[in-house]
Design an enzyme around this catalytic site. Structure first.
Site, PDB file in Angstrom:
ATOM      1  N   VAL A  62       0.863  -1.186   0.000  1.00 31.61           N
ATOM      2  CA  VAL A  62       0.000   0.000   0.000  1.00 31.61           C
ATOM      3  C   VAL A  62       0.895   1.230   0.000  1.00 31.61           C
ATOM      4  O   VAL A  62       1.757   1.383   0.864  1.00 31.61           O
ATOM      5  CB  VAL A  62      -0.930   0.017   1.242  1.00 31.61           C
ATOM      6  CG1 VAL A  62      -1.669   1.343   1.338  1.00 31.61           C
ATOM      7  CG2 VAL A  62      -1.927  -1.138   1.181  1.00 31.61           C
ATOM      8  N   ALA A 107       4.458   4.129   3.077  1.00 32.15           N
ATOM      9  CA  ALA A 107       3.961   2.899   2.447  1.00 32.15           C
ATOM     10  C   ALA A 107       4.079   1.754   3.440  1.00 32.15           C
ATOM     11  O   ALA A 107       4.682   1.910   4.508  1.00 32.15           O
ATOM     12  CB  ALA A 107       4.792   2.576   1.206  1.00 32.15           C
ATOM     13  N   LYS A 108       3.533   0.633   3.135  1.00 29.32           N
ATOM     14  CA  LYS A 108       3.722  -0.579   3.945  1.00 29.32           C
ATOM     15  C   LYS A 108       3.372  -1.771   3.087  1.00 29.32           C
ATOM     16  O   LYS A 108       2.564  -1.670   2.160  1.00 29.32           O
ATOM     17  CB  LYS A 108       2.820  -0.558   5.176  1.00 29.32           C
ATOM     18  CG  LYS A 108       3.347  -1.367   6.318  1.00 29.32           C
ATOM     19  CD  LYS A 108       4.397  -0.588   7.084  1.00 29.32           C
ATOM     20  CE  LYS A 108       4.973  -1.369   8.236  1.00 29.32           C
ATOM     21  NZ  LYS A 108       5.802  -0.516   9.087  1.00 29.32           N
ATOM     22  N   GLY A 109       3.954  -2.911   3.418  1.00 30.51           N
ATOM     23  CA  GLY A 109       3.630  -4.137   2.699  1.00 30.51           C
ATOM     24  C   GLY A 109       3.463  -5.285   3.663  1.00 30.51           C
ATOM     25  O   GLY A 109       3.851  -5.189   4.833  1.00 30.51           O
ATOM     26  N   ASP A 148      10.027  -5.230   8.954  1.00 29.84           N
ATOM     27  CA  ASP A 148       9.055  -4.936  10.011  1.00 29.84           C
ATOM     28  C   ASP A 148       8.830  -6.254  10.755  1.00 29.84           C
ATOM     29  O   ASP A 148       9.677  -7.160  10.669  1.00 29.84           O
ATOM     30  CB  ASP A 148       7.758  -4.373   9.404  1.00 29.84           C
ATOM     31  CG  ASP A 148       6.796  -3.863  10.461  1.00 29.84           C
ATOM     32  OD1 ASP A 148       7.057  -2.792  11.037  1.00 29.84           O
ATOM     33  OD2 ASP A 148       5.770  -4.515  10.734  1.00 29.84           O
TER      34      ASP A 148
END
Ligand code: NAD
Length: 416
Positions: A62, A107-109, A148
């Site tokens: 995202v 952002a992050k995944g 993360d």
């Protein structure tokens, strides 16, 4: 008190965003641009398991906002890291990078999987497949992943390799890599180091004597373990820690070197330092001075907030406190430093890593730590000053600084 229990994590973050946008008087169009992710990608991640079966996982990336620079954010491997969780984390990254004023967006995944149930070979294949799935979405000047929860330097090494096979050698595509592959010195410790740097700052302001201060840490992963080690160096007494297997409590202080020597709290009882077993729920409510949630989100809720005994909560995890619980903690006079500041050390040193990769030049660790401290303390001071002059909570002030900075960039770019 607002009743927000039905909100998903992204709606919870947006509740805080909306309050900041209201206070700033953001126009509706700009507010909508900053609220919603700019782009989202969902990918299938089929993996050949060691036993020959094919298992299909869901992966996400995202990209929330890139007004201030390339998208930046970690990749989480966790069964509960679905789309709304990833949106929430991506949005928090936008406000975090803006708050500490580094030139990135948010952002992050994720891949929805249990990394503890996968072998290293399976994790390698999963990571390569996920990277190939999102490879047209990321680039060293477009979107830069990092570790993360459930991922680490090795995961980033695999991502860099999978991306490099398609695009040529590209160390700046990920941060948090092994040092041998171009990772930055000091990156592994950076998030925990940032937490303890802020602990020292806020202790001076409260004031709180750190010599003998009792600290409880939920989550003994990358962040939590460094918090434990560095807080101990500051003279704190580490009274409790936990991981997914539960916790350990000793009011006289846990033996930190013994704790660091084991590989998880499911170690044989004889190898564990002296202490009583507690659950993750019990850990949060223990008698201590400083509570550091450093695992998953939404652990401090309206159910347990009234029983939290710590005087200071440092949010090392992302969104560990629900908005309702936050109100309870504030009403009870507990000092809360918010996630977007407390865990920003990781992305700050990721910024240094990216810069070093682009310049093909390496900084020594002393320089990394010095620059990290400078940026974090400046952001802390700015947040405190705003909170004081405008009578805001730390969280409100931090978010407002971040949102205002992103809104201004959007205006200057002429998007709206
Ligand atoms: P990690 O995977 O290294 O460690 C996570 C720890 O939490 C492990 O000890 C695990 O056993 C424990 N855990 C997992 N599920 C749990 C549960 N349900 N209850 C209690 N403990 C549980 O992850 P990390 O990198 O240390 O990240 C921890 C938190 O810090 C996450 O919220 C992450 O988003 C945040 N964070 C990490 C970084 C970073 O640089 N790694 C940066 C910013 C924020």
């Amino acid at each position: 008190m607002l009743s927000v229990r039905q909100l998903n994590p992204f709606e919870e973050v947006n509740l805080l965003f909306d309050r900041a946008a209201d206070r700033l008087g953001l126009p509706d169009g700009c507010r909508e641009m900053l609220r919603r992710p700019w782009r989202e990608l969902q990918v299938q991640v089929p993996v050949r398991m060691d036993d020959g079966r094919i298992q299909v996982f869901s992966g996400y990336r995202v990209q929330h906002n890139a007004a201030r620079g390339p998208y930046k954010g970690g990749v989480r491997y966790h069964p509960e890291a679905g789309l709304d969780e990833v949106r929430a984390l991506a949005s928090l990254m936008t406000w975090k990078t803006a708050l500490v004023n580094i030139p990135f967006g948010g952002a992050k995944g994720s891949v929805q999987c249990d990394p503890n149930a996968l072998s290293q070979a399976e994790l390698n294949r999963l990571t390569r497949r996920y990277t190939t799935g999102i490879d047209h979405f990321i680039a060293p000047h477009r979107d830069i992943p990092a570790p993360d929860m459930g991922t680490n330097a090795q995961t980033m090494g695999w991502m860099m390799d999978a991306y490099g096979l398609l695009h040529g050698h590209s160390p700046a595509i990920v941060t948090g890599k092994p040092v041998e592959l171009g990772g930055s010195l000091g990156r592994e410790a950076a998030t925990g180091r940032g937490v303890v740097t802020l602990l020292q700052e806020v202790a001076r302001d409260l004031p709180m004597d750190l010599k003998g201060a009792r600290i409880a840490v939920q989550g003994l992963g990358n962040v939590g373990a460094w918090v434990v080690k560095l807080a101990k160096k500051q003279g704190c007494k580490v009274v409790a820690v936990s991981d997914i297997n539960g916790g350990l409590y000793n009011p006289k202080g846990l033996d930190v070197p013994a704790l660091m020597a084991i590989n998880g709290l499911d170690a044989p009882a004889d190898d564990l330092p002296e202490g009583d077993r507690v659950t993750n729920q019990e850990l949060l409510e223990l008698d201590c001075d400083v509570l550091v949630p450093a695992a998953i989100g939404n652990v401090i809720t309206v159910e347990n907030a009234s029983r939290i005994k710590a005087r200071l909560v440092l949010e090392a995890a992302n969104h560990p406190t629900t908005p309702e619980a936050d109100e309870v903690l504030i009403d009870r006079g507990i000092e809360v430093l918010p996630d977007i500041l407390v865990n920003a050390g990781g992305v700050i040193v990721s910024y240094f890593e990216w810069t070093q990769n682009l310049q093909e030049f390496r900084w020594d660790e002393a320089r990394v730590n010095q620059e990290l401290t400078k940026i974090l303390i400046a952001a802390y001071r700015e947040m405190r000053a705003k909170a004081k002059t405008r009578n805001l909570t730390n969280r409100e002030a931090a978010l407002e600084i971040g949102v205002e900075r992103v809104a201004r960039t959007v205006e200057l770019r002429g998007f709206v």
